[in-house]
Design a protein around this motif. Structure first.
Motif, PDB file in Angstrom:
ATOM      1  N   ILE A   1      14.199   3.612  58.462  1.00 50.95           N
ATOM      2  CA  ILE A   1      12.909   3.741  57.587  1.00 50.95           C
ATOM      3  C   ILE A   1      11.877   2.651  57.771  1.00 50.95           C
ATOM      4  O   ILE A   1      10.766   2.962  58.128  1.00 50.95           O
ATOM      5  N   TYR A   2      12.401   1.418  57.850  1.00 46.71           N
ATOM      6  CA  TYR A   2      11.474   0.256  58.107  1.00 46.71           C
ATOM      7  C   TYR A   2      10.693   0.514  59.596  1.00 46.71           C
ATOM      8  O   TYR A   2       9.565   0.316  59.785  1.00 46.71           O
ATOM      9  N   TYR A   3      11.551   0.609  60.586  1.00 46.06           N
ATOM     10  CA  TYR A   3      11.180   0.789  61.812  1.00 46.06           C
ATOM     11  C   TYR A   3      10.252   1.905  61.897  1.00 46.06           C
ATOM     12  O   TYR A   3       9.379   1.927  62.920  1.00 46.06           O
ATOM     13  N   MET A   4      10.499   3.138  61.453  1.00 49.40           N
ATOM     14  CA  MET A   4       9.735   4.230  61.618  1.00 49.40           C
ATOM     15  C   MET A   4       8.467   4.053  60.856  1.00 49.40           C
ATOM     16  O   MET A   4       7.233   4.201  61.933  1.00 49.40           O
ATOM     17  N   ILE A   5       8.188   3.635  59.932  1.00 53.54           N
ATOM     18  CA  ILE A   5       7.061   3.019  59.222  1.00 53.54           C
ATOM     19  C   ILE A   5       6.302   1.901  59.974  1.00 53.54           C
ATOM     20  O   ILE A   5       5.212   2.087  60.321  1.00 53.54           O
ATOM     21  N   TYR A   6       6.894   0.989  60.402  1.00 54.42           N
ATOM     22  CA  TYR A   6       6.202   0.003  61.166  1.00 54.42           C
ATOM     23  C   TYR A   6       5.854   0.522  62.546  1.00 54.42           C
ATOM     24  O   TYR A   6       4.596   0.316  62.863  1.00 54.42           O
ATOM     25  N   THR A   7       6.434   1.424  63.216  1.00 55.94           N
ATOM     26  CA  THR A   7       6.214   2.030  64.265  1.00 55.94           C
ATOM     27  C   THR A   7       4.683   2.965  64.182  1.00 55.94           C
ATOM     28  O   THR A   7       4.102   2.962  64.652  1.00 55.94           O
TER      29      THR A   7
ATOM     30  N   ASP B   1       3.678  -4.381  58.582  1.00 63.08           N
ATOM     31  CA  ASP B   1       4.522  -4.916  57.898  1.00 63.08           C
ATOM     32  C   ASP B   1       4.931  -4.852  56.502  1.00 63.08           C
ATOM     33  O   ASP B   1       5.963  -4.756  55.955  1.00 63.08           O
ATOM     34  N   PHE B   2       3.582  -4.757  55.705  1.00 62.04           N
ATOM     35  CA  PHE B   2       3.750  -4.692  54.326  1.00 62.04           C
ATOM     36  C   PHE B   2       4.594  -3.116  54.014  1.00 62.04           C
ATOM     37  O   PHE B   2       5.421  -2.961  53.163  1.00 62.04           O
ATOM     38  N   PHE B   3       3.939  -2.154  54.482  1.00 62.87           N
ATOM     39  CA  PHE B   3       4.391  -0.784  54.159  1.00 62.87           C
ATOM     40  C   PHE B   3       5.803  -0.630  54.775  1.00 62.87           C
ATOM     41  O   PHE B   3       6.624   0.226  54.009  1.00 62.87           O
ATOM     42  N   GLY B   4       5.979  -1.020  55.858  1.00 67.26           N
ATOM     43  CA  GLY B   4       7.381  -1.095  56.295  1.00 67.26           C
ATOM     44  C   GLY B   4       8.425  -1.628  55.475  1.00 67.26           C
ATOM     45  O   GLY B   4       9.722  -1.194  54.954  1.00 67.26           O
ATOM     46  N   TYR B   5       7.895  -2.811  54.942  1.00 63.43           N
ATOM     47  CA  TYR B   5       8.890  -3.572  54.075  1.00 63.43           C
ATOM     48  C   TYR B   5       9.051  -2.781  52.692  1.00 63.43           C
ATOM     49  O   TYR B   5      10.169  -2.830  52.200  1.00 63.43           O
TER      50      TYR B   5
END
Length: 188
Positions: A141-147, A102-106
């Motif tokens: 980007i958000y969902y890529m990092i979240y994934t 959550d943190f890095f995605g955000y």
């Protein structure tokens, strides 16, 4: 001596920073509430995530880049504090991969969004299509990092169906957001 010739302009940027912080906490709070669409369970938070990019861009456009970066930093720190506090209050153990996803995605998606947005403001007339594509790229980007942080979920059968449904809904949400963004005048 005359009254102050230059009235100090009231800096209400903190209101928008507080709103951004509240929105990120609300997104985390409603993450577990889901609806079913095409056989996949989708969190209601997908309707609010594009709004975080809009608020950050609004702060940047009305105030400046530094205030927008401060907004991202403040909302991210309070967001982490909220997650840690809630996990402790609920008697659950803190799962670091959940927090990091959550943190890095955000944070990373917000910084990418803001960087592209500032480029568009300074080097183009910020056409609607480019502003819209910036919102969509930030979501990807958000969902890529979240994934990447939740990689074990990718193996599950319904993950990709859920992923594309989520992105599809947010593409539709970003249409009016990009239009509203285009209508906002730069500066105070």
């Amino acid at each position: 001596m005359k009254k102050k010739q230059l009235e100090e302009e009231y800096n209400d940027c903190w209101i928008y920073i507080l709103l951004l912080t509240t929105l990120t906490i609300l997104i985390q709070s409603i993450k577990s509430y889901k609806f079913q669409l095409m056989g996949s369970y989708i969190g209601y938070n997908i309707f609010l995530i594009p709004g975080t990019y809009f608020l950050t861009n609004y702060i940047c456009k009305k105030y400046d880049y530094k205030k927008a970066m401060a907004a991202i930093a403040i909302s991210a720190v309070i967001f982490v504090g909220f997650i840690v506090t809630m996990e402790f209050a609920m008697g659950k153990g803190l799962v670091l991969s959940n927090l990091l996803g959550d943190f890095f995605g955000y944070v990373v998606s917000q910084i990418v969004n803001l960087t592209i947005y500032v480029f568009l403001l300074n080097n183009t007339r910020s056409p609607y299509a480019l502003v819209y594509l910036n919102y969509l790229f930030s979501l990807v980007i958000y969902y890529m990092i979240y994934t990447l942080m939740y990689l074990y979920q990718v193996i599950q059968d319904g993950y990709w169906n859920k992923y594309f449904i989520t992105i599809g809904i947010e593409i539709l949400i970003c249409l009016p957001i990009a239009y509203i963004d285009k209508q906002i005048k730069r500066g105070r």
